[in-house]
Motif scaffolding. Sequence first.
Motif, PDB file in Angstrom:
ATOM      1  N   ALA A   1     -35.977  44.795 -39.990  1.00  0.00           N
ATOM      2  CA  ALA A   1     -35.958  44.107 -38.686  1.00  0.00           C
ATOM      3  C   ALA A   1     -35.023  45.280 -37.846  1.00  0.00           C
ATOM      4  CB  ALA A   1     -35.538  42.704 -38.429  1.00  0.00           C
ATOM      5  N   GLN A   2     -33.716  45.596 -38.425  1.00  0.00           N
ATOM      6  CA  GLN A   2     -32.935  46.357 -37.887  1.00  0.00           C
ATOM      7  C   GLN A   2     -33.434  47.801 -37.607  1.00  0.00           C
ATOM      8  OE1 GLN A   2     -29.545  44.803 -40.102  1.00  0.00           O
ATOM      9  NE2 GLN A   2     -28.433  44.527 -38.332  1.00  0.00           N
ATOM     10  N   ARG A   3     -34.163  48.218 -38.717  1.00  0.00           N
ATOM     11  CA  ARG A   3     -34.892  49.611 -38.594  1.00  0.00           C
ATOM     12  C   ARG A   3     -36.045  49.522 -37.387  1.00  0.00           C
ATOM     13  NH1 ARG A   3     -35.640  53.285 -43.886  1.00  0.00           N
ATOM     14  NH2 ARG A   3     -33.788  52.637 -44.728  1.00  0.00           N
ATOM     15  N   ALA A   4     -36.504  48.416 -37.189  1.00  0.00           N
ATOM     16  CA  ALA A   4     -37.575  48.595 -36.104  1.00  0.00           C
ATOM     17  C   ALA A   4     -36.951  48.003 -34.788  1.00  0.00           C
ATOM     18  CB  ALA A   4     -38.663  47.328 -36.773  1.00  0.00           C
ATOM     19  N   GLY A   5     -35.705  47.579 -34.744  1.00  0.00           N
ATOM     20  CA  GLY A   5     -35.209  47.269 -33.497  1.00  0.00           C
ATOM     21  C   GLY A   5     -35.654  45.980 -33.263  1.00  0.00           C
ATOM     22  N   VAL A   6     -35.762  45.007 -34.255  1.00  0.00           N
ATOM     23  CA  VAL A   6     -36.139  43.550 -33.973  1.00  0.00           C
ATOM     24  C   VAL A   6     -34.716  42.836 -34.236  1.00  0.00           C
ATOM     25  CG1 VAL A   6     -37.476  41.499 -34.761  1.00  0.00           C
ATOM     26  CG2 VAL A   6     -38.588  43.854 -34.905  1.00  0.00           C
ATOM     27  N   ARG A   7     -34.202  42.026 -32.802  1.00  0.00           N
ATOM     28  CA  ARG A   7     -33.103  41.360 -33.344  1.00  0.00           C
ATOM     29  C   ARG A   7     -33.260  40.029 -33.485  1.00  0.00           C
ATOM     30  NH1 ARG A   7     -29.120  42.291 -28.586  1.00  0.00           N
ATOM     31  NH2 ARG A   7     -27.779  41.252 -30.095  1.00  0.00           N
ATOM     32  N   ASP A   8     -34.234  39.321 -33.084  1.00  0.00           N
ATOM     33  CA  ASP A   8     -34.363  37.634 -33.379  1.00  0.00           C
ATOM     34  C   ASP A   8     -34.878  37.518 -34.901  1.00  0.00           C
ATOM     35  OD1 ASP A   8     -33.296  36.953 -30.807  1.00  0.00           O
ATOM     36  OD2 ASP A   8     -35.223  37.877 -30.157  1.00  0.00           O
ATOM     37  N   TYR A   9     -34.228  36.692 -35.406  1.00  0.00           N
ATOM     38  CA  TYR A   9     -34.383  36.413 -36.822  1.00  0.00           C
ATOM     39  C   TYR A   9     -34.342  34.982 -37.208  1.00  0.00           C
ATOM     40  CZ  TYR A   9     -34.240  37.446 -42.234  1.00  0.00           C
ATOM     41  OH  TYR A   9     -34.740  37.375 -43.212  1.00  0.00           O
ATOM     42  N   LEU A  10     -35.324  34.295 -37.788  1.00  0.00           N
ATOM     43  CA  LEU A  10     -34.991  33.012 -38.173  1.00  0.00           C
ATOM     44  C   LEU A  10     -35.231  32.867 -39.441  1.00  0.00           C
ATOM     45  CD1 LEU A  10     -35.196  29.713 -37.581  1.00  0.00           C
ATOM     46  CD2 LEU A  10     -37.657  30.025 -36.934  1.00  0.00           C
ATOM     47  N   LEU A  11     -34.172  32.478 -40.056  1.00  0.00           N
ATOM     48  CA  LEU A  11     -34.212  32.330 -41.557  1.00  0.00           C
ATOM     49  C   LEU A  11     -34.474  30.798 -42.355  1.00  0.00           C
ATOM     50  CD1 LEU A  11     -33.361  33.561 -44.633  1.00  0.00           C
ATOM     51  CD2 LEU A  11     -31.183  32.827 -44.006  1.00  0.00           C
ATOM     52  N   ILE A  12     -35.459  30.418 -42.841  1.00  0.00           N
ATOM     53  CA  ILE A  12     -35.610  29.357 -43.220  1.00  0.00           C
ATOM     54  C   ILE A  12     -34.715  29.281 -44.705  1.00  0.00           C
ATOM     55  CG2 ILE A  12     -37.172  27.420 -44.276  1.00  0.00           C
ATOM     56  CD1 ILE A  12     -39.484  28.567 -42.496  1.00  0.00           C
ATOM     57  N   SER A  13     -33.552  28.440 -44.664  1.00  0.00           N
ATOM     58  CA  SER A  13     -32.839  28.352 -45.611  1.00  0.00           C
ATOM     59  C   SER A  13     -33.139  26.930 -46.297  1.00  0.00           C
ATOM     60  CB  SER A  13     -31.176  28.555 -45.081  1.00  0.00           C
ATOM     61  OG  SER A  13     -30.573  28.573 -46.328  1.00  0.00           O
ATOM     62  N   SER A  14     -32.072  26.288 -46.713  1.00  0.00           N
ATOM     63  CA  SER A  14     -32.215  24.830 -47.182  1.00  0.00           C
ATOM     64  C   SER A  14     -31.027  24.124 -47.300  1.00  0.00           C
ATOM     65  CB  SER A  14     -32.659  25.212 -48.827  1.00  0.00           C
ATOM     66  OG  SER A  14     -32.525  23.701 -49.558  1.00  0.00           O
ATOM     67  N   PHE A  15     -31.245  22.879 -46.834  1.00  0.00           N
ATOM     68  CA  PHE A  15     -30.362  21.827 -47.055  1.00  0.00           C
ATOM     69  C   PHE A  15     -29.398  21.895 -48.532  1.00  0.00           C
ATOM     70  CE2 PHE A  15     -28.292  17.571 -48.051  1.00  0.00           C
ATOM     71  CZ  PHE A  15     -27.702  17.486 -46.652  1.00  0.00           C
ATOM     72  N   GLY A  16     -28.280  21.822 -48.305  1.00  0.00           N
ATOM     73  CA  GLY A  16     -27.702  21.615 -49.839  1.00  0.00           C
ATOM     74  C   GLY A  16     -26.828  22.922 -50.138  1.00  0.00           C
ATOM     75  N   VAL A  17     -26.878  23.937 -49.396  1.00  0.00           N
ATOM     76  CA  VAL A  17     -26.339  25.307 -49.716  1.00  0.00           C
ATOM     77  C   VAL A  17     -24.874  25.097 -49.896  1.00  0.00           C
ATOM     78  CG1 VAL A  17     -28.169  26.658 -49.038  1.00  0.00           C
ATOM     79  CG2 VAL A  17     -26.257  26.093 -47.296  1.00  0.00           C
ATOM     80  N   ASP A  18     -23.989  24.183 -48.950  1.00  0.00           N
ATOM     81  CA  ASP A  18     -22.767  24.135 -48.876  1.00  0.00           C
ATOM     82  C   ASP A  18     -22.172  23.523 -50.378  1.00  0.00           C
ATOM     83  OD1 ASP A  18     -22.021  25.165 -46.445  1.00  0.00           O
ATOM     84  OD2 ASP A  18     -22.953  23.280 -45.666  1.00  0.00           O
TER      85      ASP A  18
END
Length: 243
Positions: free
Chosen positions: A100-117
């Motif tokens: 994304a950074q190489r392509a100049g795309v700034r918006d990133y939505l990461l599907i992570s997970s509950f419980g990582v803390d």
Amino acid sequence: MHAAIAGAHGQVARLLTRTLAERGDRVTGLVRNPDHVADVTADGARAAVVDLESAGAQEVAEQLRGVDAVVFAAGAGPGSGAARKDTVDRAAAVLLADAAQRAGVRDYLLISSFGVDAVRDGAAPEGVDEVFVAYLRAKLAAEEELLARAAGPDGLRLTVLRPGGLTDDAPAGRVRLERSVERGSVPRADVAAVCAALLEHPAPPGGRVLELVGGQEAVPDAVARAVRAGRSGGPSGSVGATD
Ligand SMILES: NC(=O)c1ccc[n+]([C@@H]2O[C@H](COP(=O)([O-])OP(=O)(O)OC[C@H]3O[C@@H](n4cnc5c(N)ncnc54)[C@H](OP(=O)(O)O)[C@@H]3O)[C@@H](O)[C@H]2O)c1
């Protein structure tokens, strides 16, 4: 808008593609299996075959021309071992940021997970299967790497979405979307609806982290409130890796 979805043949991803296509957005769907191109095309996306465990950042970046936002919806999935949690759930999410950074795309939505803390600072919660611990560690590592890239005015505009346990239930259309929620589950269809709505609101500098489970608030209201809280730096909104 034009979104690129990594893991486009995944269950949440396919629902999200259809939602975005129906509202008139363009979607590029990244899949690793050429046999999945027909399904993803039928969902309304332009499909591109890229294996995120073997591709380089430039190869992925070439698929992101003209893209406004990327969504990481891939996952090693059930039945995979600890090694693939690292190569997919961590490394592929970071590769997508590199691209994304190489392509100049700034918006990133990461599907992570509950419980990582629960696995922060090397913690190993008692009674939790070791592959699941590896999964949570991979998700947390991806979050931390991406949040570091969201620092500063020119950084990634990062949204980290941490859904609870995913179900295939029909969409309820009602969720709880906050910086921190109690453990719970949420239909994949509601996750897709929340993702679609969040994509319309770029994250503030520093990024935002939101947990998601089923709840009482209509999706548009929950997203609007979370977005407002993020802008004002309120408790439901913009927080960094050290929060
Ligand atoms: N399951 C839960 O309860 C839960 C809870 C919270 C968050 N999540 C996260 O939510 C997200 C969406 O979940 P889901 O159930 O919709 O996922 P899913 O159906 O398991 O889909 C994951 C997709 O990732 C793709 N993928 C795997 N390795 C890849 C690679 N090397 N390159 C490109 N694509 C690759 C898979 O492709 P193939 O079909 O080719 O393998 C698959 O289409 C995932 O990130 C998951 O970790 C899940």
